[in-house]
Design an enzyme around this catalytic site. Structure first.
Site, short mmCIF file in Angstrom:
data_model
loop_
_atom_site.label_atom_id
_atom_site.label_comp_id
_atom_site.label_asym_id
_atom_site.label_seq_id
_atom_site.Cartn_x
_atom_site.Cartn_y
_atom_site.Cartn_z
N ASP A 145 37.52 56.07 69.28
CA ASP A 145 37.16 57.06 69.89
C ASP A 145 37.38 58.24 69.53
O ASP A 145 36.95 58.61 68.75
CB ASP A 145 39.06 56.97 70.72
N HIS A 202 35.40 48.16 67.30
CA HIS A 202 35.70 48.76 68.39
C HIS A 202 35.38 50.52 67.66
O HIS A 202 36.19 51.11 67.72
CB HIS A 202 37.50 48.66 68.21
N ASP A 253 35.92 39.85 65.12
CA ASP A 253 34.82 40.89 65.36
C ASP A 253 34.31 40.84 66.99
O ASP A 253 32.98 40.56 67.24
CB ASP A 253 33.87 39.70 64.35
N GLU A 274 39.05 48.16 64.50
CA GLU A 274 38.28 49.80 65.22
C GLU A 274 37.79 50.36 63.44
O GLU A 274 38.31 48.79 62.19
CB GLU A 274 39.60 50.50 65.86
#
Ligand code: 9MR
Ligand code: ZN
Length: 673
Positions: free
Chosen positions: A175, A492, A538, A547
């Site tokens: 993020d 991610h 994965d 992530e």
């Protein structure tokens, strides 16, 4: 009919062979093996022998027996065998054959095998930079314009209005948020790597914007984060918890992410971590940039004042997301370890008795070292800093208690490696979100213990943890993007996901197996009876197992850089590190040279050595060394050497050049008269 019957039997046999082939695996460290270090691999194939085959010739260079590692490994459900080819110390490209058919990926044995992985893992932080353009010179195909230049507005929940300039720093993970607590352990770990092993972490050639400035790139990269962190401090010394949107971003490149980003409440865990790393930065940057060093130390002391005037946790119970905000919470209801760490670092930097006594009256509470560090738990970092601090007032008895506690905790870790099929130091039940980082943080503790004891059991166990991350795991996968034959392809990680480029941004560590199945796609694929180490996908959607995050990459850098440095030296009967294999004249700092600047080099051969200074026209202006020296590592104080020799005539750019027998290397220096 009969013919038909035969051909279907034939088909079934082929199918069985194929399935068998699919499940037969030879698990290696896909980064390769260092010439002089232990070389362990695993397989699930029950065979008597293994062979190391040279890839270019198919010649068998080595044969030995496989040893049963464990039957029905509780972590993986596999029965695993291990092979040891440590004594093969010949550079080359090889594969391992087990039985008659099954072979490994091709791998390399050399003294540099970890260099690429190490550099990628450190450069991974550059790719997380927020608030400046990543230009193609440094970022290649992963270039993008600057992001998040309006950081950030005070969140309505905190009773302040308006904006505060908090641009810069690294995106936390997949993020685009920036969280002080997580920055704390990350920066702490990277600075610890440099402080403990400055020669191993001194590269200035990572191809980041600061490369070649005479300051090791690891420090330049950390400074990018520190400059952001400094903006996160309120004038009262308290440090704001995070800068994020209220919701996680959609899958876009960071420069395409819009919407308001907010600054959230001041927190005492954030403030404690901040005080610790700023004190550490003050110490490390002292010889590099005095005014920056002072700025960091002052910010640290101001943060400490905030903590002393707020002796109980802020906000009460620890930071919680206000209603409507769902980004990372890094929830932690106990700030005593952050306070302890701050005290240890400030004491180590200043020698001030106040911090010493704070540390000494709190360090045993809850046990000295009985767990592995992680973002909510920085106690170990406090203990290790006191243990290795240079203050003459430090108590030898406190140090020896810490050392004993570290050793006994690491004895437990070594024992765990024998109960795990791949030699991993975590037990079933401990494959939490981010388990790969826990494995690597355990390797960091094992490395400290090795350094304290020089007992190779700790060293070998630490290396096994790295092997696991780079391929000796049930997935036969390197968990680091861009490293190895088969590595994570779908992390991610919003930039890797949104950029339309097949290969993900390199050098990033996936979180790894999460047996608690903390996301929907893990839940859809596994159950609570799946062996814990198998709970990994994965897949871009698996934020709980795939992530990437800065606090996970930091111990990867530590461990890779540590062993990479050892790869460049050879083993002898006295252990590691005594005779370097590689000729190397280090790029020194600070530039300009000042009186305490050191010049370091190493030579693998004995012989006549000269170290001379030349001007830009190639005229010799000073001789610093001119004598016979044994093979080894050397350090001289530039000023002492220089005053004993020819005086350097004027300020300017010079070169210093080392020659030892047939080896020659030249580095640049800036000299201020
Ligand atoms: O690393 C964190 C892990 O220990 C927690 O279990 C998890 C859930 O709270 O959060 C992880 O941290 C994430 C953070 O909250 C937001 N940015 C991404 C982080 C890595 O997944
Ligand atoms: Zn950004």
């Amino acid at each position: 009919m009969e013919k038909y019957f035969h051909s279907s039997i034939y088909f079934i046999c082929i199918l069985l062979l194929y399935l068998n082939k699919m499940s037969a695996q030879v698990y290696i460290n896909q980064a390769g093996y260092l010439n002089n270090l232990p070389k362990i691999f695993y397989t699930n194939v029950a065979a008597d022998s293994f062979y190391i085959v040279e890839a270019s010739t198919n010649n068998i260079l080595f044969r030995d027996e496989l040893i049963l590692s464990i039957s029905n490994d509780p972590a993986t459900g596999l029965t695993l065998y291990r092979g040891d080819f440590s004594s093969l110390q010949r550079d080359g490209n090889y594969f391992i054959r087990v039985g008659n058919v099954d072979s490994s990926f091709v791998f390399n044995i050399s003294q540099n095998s970890f260099d690429d992985a190490y550099k990628k893992s450190l450069k991974g932080f550059y790719f997380q930079r927020c608030g400046s353009a990543l230009i193609s010179t440094y970022a290649g195909v992963y270039n993008h314009p600057a992001c998040h230049l309006s950081d950030a507005a005070f969140h309505s929940s905190i009773g302040e209005t308006g904006q505060k300039q908090t641009t810069g720093g690294w995106h936390d993970a997949g993020d685009y948020g920036k969280y002080v607590v997580n920055a704390g352990i990350t920066v702490g770990t990277l600075l610890m790597a440099y402080e403990m092993f400055p020669v191993k972490f001194d590269q200035d050639n990572l191809n980041i914007p600061e490369s070649g400035n005479g300051v090791p790139d690891i420090l330049d990269e950390v400074r990018y984060e520190l400059e952001w962190l400094l903006k996160m401090q309120n004038a009262n010394g308290g440090v704001y918890f995070k800068v994020t949107k209220e919701q996680f971003e959609s899958i876009v490149l960071p420069n395409n992410d819009s919407g308001t980003r907010y600054i959230y409440a001041i927190s005492s865990t954030a403030t404690g971590d901040f005080a610790a790393i700023m004190a550490r930065a003050g110490r490390i940057f002292k010889s590099i940039d005095t005014s920056f060093s002072n700025k960091c130390l002052n910010a640290s002391l101001l943060a400490w004042n905030y903590l002393t005037s707020n002796p109980t946790i802020i906000p009460a119970g620890g930071f919680k997301n206000p209603t409507g905000t769902v980004t990372g919470e890094y929830g932690d209801g106990n700030d005593s370890d952050e306070r302890l760490w701050a005290a240890a670092e400030i004491y180590s930097t200043t020698g001030d008795a106040i911090y010493k006594s704070y540390f000494e009256s709190h360090y045993t509470s809850g046990g000295i070292i009985n767990s592995t560090m992680g973002w909510p738990n920085v106690k170990d970092l406090a203990q290790l800093t006191y243990l290795t601090c240079n203050q003459s007032s430090a108590s030898t008895s406190v140090k020896s208690q810490i050392k004993n506690s570290l050793i006994s905790y690491c004895n437990g870790l070594v024992n765990r490696t024998t109960a795990n099929g791949f030699g991993v130091a975590i037990n079933p039940g401990e494959y939490y979100w981010g388990s790969n980082a826990d494995v690597l943080n355990k390797a960091v503790l094992l490395i400290y213990t090795y350094e304290q004891t020089k007992n190779n059991n700790y060293y070998d166990a630490a290396l096994m943890q790295l092997n696991y991350i780079l391929g000796t795991n049930a997935h036969n996968l390197s968990f680091v993007t861009g490293v190895g034959n088969k590595s994570v392809m779908h992390p991610h990680h919003r930039p890797s996901w949104a950029d339309g480029i097949i290969a993900p941004v390199p050098g990033l560590l996936a979180g790894g197996p999460d047996q608690y199945l903390d996301d929907a796609i893990l839940k859809a694929n596994f159950t609570s009876s799946t062996p814990p180490a198998l709970c990994y996908l994965d897949n871009n959607d698996s934020y709980a197992s795939n992530e990437i995050a800065i606090n996970w990459n930091a111990p990867l850098v530590f461990v890779l850089g540590y062993f990479n440095g050892d790869g460049l030296t050879s083993v002898n009967d006295q252990g590691f590190n005594s005779v370097p294999q590689k000729f190397e004249l280090d790029q020194n700092y600070p530039n300009p040279f000042n009186p305490s600047t050191k010049i370091n080099w190493q030579s693998p051969v004995g012989g006549h050595q000269t170290l001379k200074v030349y001007d830009v026209l190639g005229n010799e202006v000073a001789t610093l060394v001119d004598e016979y020296r044994e093979a080894g590592r050397y350090e001289i104080d530039f000023n002492v050497a220089q005053s004993a020799a020819v005086d350097i005539p004027a300020s300017g750019v010079y070169f210093y050049r080392l020659q030892a027998e047939e080896f020659v290397q030249t580095k640049k220096m800036i000299y201020l008269k």
